[in-house]
Structures are given as structure tokens and as C-alpha cells.
Design an enzyme around this catalytic site. Structure first.
Site, short mmCIF file in Angstrom:
data_model
loop_
_atom_site.label_atom_id
_atom_site.label_comp_id
_atom_site.label_asym_id
_atom_site.label_seq_id
_atom_site.Cartn_x
_atom_site.Cartn_y
_atom_site.Cartn_z
N LYS B 102 0.83 -1.20 0.00
CA LYS B 102 0.00 0.00 0.00
C LYS B 102 0.87 1.26 0.00
CE LYS B 102 -3.92 -2.39 2.04
NZ LYS B 102 -4.62 -2.84 3.25
N GLN B 146 -5.05 -1.81 9.41
CA GLN B 146 -4.81 -3.08 8.73
C GLN B 146 -5.42 -4.25 9.51
OE1 GLN B 146 -3.34 -3.61 5.61
NE2 GLN B 146 -4.13 -5.66 5.96
N ASP B 169 -11.52 2.89 3.75
CA ASP B 169 -11.82 1.46 3.63
C ASP B 169 -13.32 1.24 3.42
OD1 ASP B 169 -9.80 -0.35 3.55
OD2 ASP B 169 -9.46 -0.39 5.72
#
Lengths: 342, 342
Positions: B102, B146, B169
Site C-alpha cells: 500500500k 490493517q 476502507d
């Protein structure tokens, strides 16, 4: 058997499902039942209907009694009762009837009801102002804005203004989001409130001991207030759910795969006998006013489907009363949460 | 045709789908291709695979270039660039790899990345404190925690702490709720962000001109982060969607009804050729580590399914790179919104 249309001399071109209207009329008219021909036909129809009738009125009465008992205890032990505020905008007759029914429901269980009636041309701001007042009022545990709202108002702004703790309709997107979600053990997360009509549908299945887990379910319609949350609820109960909607190419074929069919489209008699798998359970959320009869029609052609399904809700007397029962139940839940009672 | 397992002397008892592992090895080893037997077998396999390969890596590169160009313009005209903060808890190797990827993705398009690494035994409070700092930092437009998180942390508390404007997200229940909903014209409501992997799946279908509207889609798996939001997205695109899950009784039969199959269950080679309708499009979100190979396996038995489907994503190189592209895209969206840019 000769068709009821032929027997009763209605036009031969009339849709077979128009008999549904007639059956309702027969049931409602004891005078008519006195004629032997009518009795015979009625008996024939009833004999042919193999489906168990899922009685929403009786079930709703049962739930209402349970709620009344809880509220009575609550009042005794804590001196408080739940409060429900309803905001009605405009002159829509059906809306006025719904609000009256809800108010009557509140009275019957001991919920204090508050009501604001606003003119059709009121501003969104006015509605928001009343919502804000009810949000701040500790005696009000639930706030309900009656739909439909006039077209100049933004429904989302209005729904989002209702405090999530008082969103007894369960329409807040946060509530809907929670309905979708599972915790890390894969268990469904509890939303604050479950939308009333979908909650009523599932409660009917539950109280009639109709298994949901592992069954194939089809929900016809994907509205925010019924179709979509009903699909989410069925999924939470471990059904394998398909949502059929206006862009679905073969709704009949797909619906015929289902063990449980829940319809909420607002099209009278859309779902015919040929749509239903023998033995399926059919819950009809439709409540469609048709010009030539005072009796509302469901989305389901009752006469045809009741011969094929194993259980079916009538319209009226099916899901309708359950919606009110769910609203009262949600208001009680909100009050228990607000007063920190079990 | 003799099976690849027989030809290459692997054990006869190995699952037919183990050939998938072998094919990948062949592709990755030019030296091996030099032996004529291998070339012949490889050619036979390729000839038998009729499905178009949906190349997630190439598509993701295309999207990444578009994002980089936009950010470059943004920097020129406004002097700002998007910022993405990543919080990593614990020592999970896959997580560390994802975070590195990422970060690399951010660098490649001009997004400034911020990173916090916490020990496995950090408290939920510590994570919440960092989220709060990033929420307050105007240079940070997106915050990503995460997964997986250590079991002593409440994922929902943590997700809900991320400011909805920075929830790149798209896991906030409010965002998920908006994904479910439609406006009064029946048009889907735009959420602030669409969850990355589901967004990547739909983008693949779109960029490969695969029609969704009116098609039957089956989503296998109903996780918060992939299955459920993917089903909601397909529904928004007017597919008729069925969600298949662990309690579904006949997943194979139901999946075979679908024109589009998206799998996200985490079971290597679960979906065999017999599950797929000829000509269906198959998107494999699975990314399963299997002990005896360094190459991850999808949920789909690629070798079998690629002979039946009309198009299929490989693993790796399918959905994976698209997830990163979606994250970068969401971060850019967040920044444009924060800086009020078009």
C-alpha cells in the site's frame, strides 16, 4: 371446478385473480353467505386452499399483550412509560389512517403518544425543528415521521435528523449498515432497531415455527423500508437470499426456486400461482388500493397461491398489523434502553 | 487428455485442481518451458482454457496512472497532495506485506503516506488514540487500520472511531448502510466511500465491458469486508443477486445459475468447473496460502473453471492489485472532498 367468475356471472375476461376480491366480499357479507349457492362456492374455494393462513392480526394481538404486560410492570417498578412521537405532514388519507392506528396501538399498550400535524406546504426546516425538539425531550423514546413526505422535502435529511437512539423506524443508514454486519465470530451484529415491517415478517415466520436457516428465500422488491432490510434480516437468519426487482429478467422462474417468498412491490396480484414452488411459504407485504373495491389487494394472487403454498398471509390481516406491533416493540426497546431497564 | 499430474509425475491422488499450482509454476519458469514436453503440455492447457483472463494487474496499472495524473494536477493547481495513514498492529507477515504494498502504491501516485506500527499486545485504547490524532490531522485524508487485529481488540469500536470523512476502507456501518439505500426516485444513494475490494471487482467488470444490469449474480461468502458489500454493489448495478454462504444447502446448484460469480470465502479450489454455467464470468477474491506451494491459491479451481467460464480473474494478479488501486482512488476522493476540489 367452474371458475368463480363464471359462477357469479362476472365478465369472462376478468383476471382470474379478481376472484380474490370476491372471496373477500363473501367473507365480509354474512347476508350473502345465506344464499346456498354462495355457501357452496365458498366451501369449494376454502377446500381448495391448502395453505395455512398466517394470521397477522392474531399474532399482533399476542405481541401487543406481551408489550402491554411489560409496560405495566415498567410503570409499577419505575414510574415511567415509553413515549412515541409521530410527525404527519400533509393530508394523505392513508397516512392519516396509519397515524390513527399507531396512536390507537400506543394507547392499547400504555405508550404515551405525541403528535405533530403539519401542512403539506410546510418547509423541511419545520419538520427538522420538530424532530430536534423530540430528540431533546426525554419523555419521547421514539420518533416516527410518517411517509410519504411531500416531494419538496429530502427524506434522507429528515431521517438522518432523528436521533439514532429514537429511530424506532430503523431507517437511519447506520442502523441499516449494522443490519448487514457480523462480528469477528461471524455472528450478526445487533442494530439498535430493526425496521418495523421486515421485523413483523420475520416475527410471523418465527411464531409460526417456519424454519428460515438454510432455506432459499426470495424477496420481491428492494425498497429502503421493506425489501432491502427484509433481505438483510433473512440473511441474518441464515437463509440463502435472492432479491428480485424491476430489472430482474425472469422473476417468475427465480421466485419458483424459493422456500420462502416475501413480496413488497405494490403491484396487485403480481405473484401468480405459477411463481410459487409447491409448499413454499408466502408473506405478502403488498397493500394496494384498487379502484373498484374498498378492500386492498396484496402483491400476491391469493386465490391461486393459497392452493400451492403451505402457508400464506392474507391482505388485509397479514403483515399490516405486525408492522404496528413491531413499532410498539421498538418503542418499548428504546424506552428500556433510555431508562436503563432490562 | 492425460492429466498434468500424470505427465509430470506428481502423485496420482492429488486433487485435479492441484494442476493450477503447476501451471503457475510453468508460467513463472522460462527455463522449464524450454523442455519440449513442458511446452506441449502448457500449450494444451492454454488451448483448453477458453476464458478471457481478466488482468487485474494491467487494469490496476491503468487506474494508478489515471490517479497519478490527477494528483499531479492537484499538486500543481493547489499545492496539496492526498495523505493516507496506515495503522499496523502486531507481527502478521501478510499484514506487513500488504502495508508495504500500500505504501509503495501511495508513493507511485504521489500520495503521502503515514504509518504507525504497534506491538501485538498494544491496547485498544492506544489504537484509538492514534486514530483520533489522524482524525484531527488535516494532512491525513484517509485512515486505514490493517486487518486482522489482535483478538483482544473490538474491531467495531476501532472502525467506528475512524472519522467517516476519512474512512477510505468504507467499513463504517453508516457507509455500508448508504450502500444499501436508494433515493425517492429509486436511484442508489452515493456512499462516501465504497469498500476497496468490492469496488475493485466491479471496476474489473466495468473495464472489461461485462454487463451487470439484469444479470444473475452469485456472491459466495458474506463477510463485512468483501462478500456483503460486493452483493450490495452488484445490486446497485441492477444485477439479481444471491448470496451463498456456509449455511447454504446446495451452493453448487445455485452458483450454476449465475452469469457472474464472485467468490470470497478463503477456501482454496472450492469452486469447481461443475459449479459454473458455461460462459459465466468468474471473479476470484480468494487468496489462500497453501503449505506446499509459495504461490497463493484462489477460491476457484482455475484450471477447471477457465475452460467453462467466458472470463476469469487469475490468482495472483486478479482482484489483489485492484484492491490497492481502489484504496488509492478512495484516498484521492477523500482529499478532493476535504480540499473542496472537483
Amino acid at each position: 371446478m367452474a371458475s368463480a367468475a363464471a359462477i357469479f356471472g362476472t365478465t369472462a375476461t376478468s383476471d382470474r385473480c379478481s376472484r380474490r376480491v370476491f372471496v373477500t366480499t363473501v367473507r365480509r357479507s354474512p347476508a350473502f353467505l345465506r344464499t346456498s349457492r354462495a355457501i357452496k362456492t365458498y366451501a369449494a374455494l376454502v377446500t381448495e386452499s391448502s395453505a395455512k393462513v398466517i394470521d397477522g392480526k392474531a399474532t399482533s394481538n399476542e405481541i401487543t399483550k406481551e408489550i402491554a404486560a411489560e409496560i405495566s410492570k415498567m410503570k409499577e417498578s419505575s414510574g415511567v412509560v415509553p413515549g412515541l412521537a409521530v410527525i404527519l405532514v400533509g393530508e394523505n388519507k392513508d397516512s392519516a389512517t396509519y397515524v390513527r392506528t399507531k396512536k390507537k396501538g400506543c394507547e392499547s399498550v400504555g405508550i404515551k403518544s405525541y403528535e405533530v400535524k403539519l401542512a403539506e406546504d410546510s418547509s423541511e426546516q419545520e419538520v427538522l425543528k420538530h424532530i430536534s425538539c423530540f430528540n431533546d425531550d426525554p419523555a419521547v423514546n421514539g420518533i416516527l415521521v410518517q411517509l410519504p413526505l411531500p416531494s419538496h422535502m429530502n427524506i434522507q435529511n429528515i431521517f438522518n435528523a432523528v436521533s439514532i437512539e429514537k429511530d424506532v423506524d430503523g431507517f437511519n443508514p447506520l442502523n441499516i449498515g449494522l443490519l448487514c454486519m457480523r462480528d469477528r465470530d461471524g455472528e450478526p451484529i445487533e442494530p439498535l432497531f430493526v425496521p418495523c415491517t421486515p421485523k413483523g415478517c420475520i416475527e410471523l415466520l418465527r411464531r409460526y415455527d417456519i424454519p428460515i436457516k438454510g432455506k432459499r428465500a426470495v424477496v420481491i422488491g428492494r425498497s429502503n423500508i421493506v425489501g432491502m432490510p427484509t433481505a438483510l434480516l433473512l440473511q441474518r437468519e441464515d437463509a440463502t437470499v435472492t432479491v428480485v426487482h424491476s430489472k430482474t429478467k425472469n422473476p417468475e422462474e427465480i421466485t419458483r426456486e424459493a422456500d420462502i417468498v416475501i413480496t413488497a412491490v405494490g403491484q396487485p396480484n403480481l405473484v401468480r400461482g405459477s411463481w410459487i414452488k409447491p409448499g413454499a411459504v408466502v408473506i405478502d407485504v403488498g397493500f394496494n388500493r384498487v379502484e373498484d373495491t374498498s378492500c386492498p389487494l396484496g402483491d400476491v394472487c391469493y386465490e391461486e397461491v393459497s392452493k400451492i403454498a403451505s402457508a400464506i398471509t392474507p391482505v388485509p390481516g397479514g403483515v399490516g398489523p405486525m408492522t404496528i406491533a413491531s413499532l410498539l416493540s421498538n418503542t418499548l426497546t428504546a424506552a428500556k434502553r433510555a431508562y436503563n431497564l432490562k
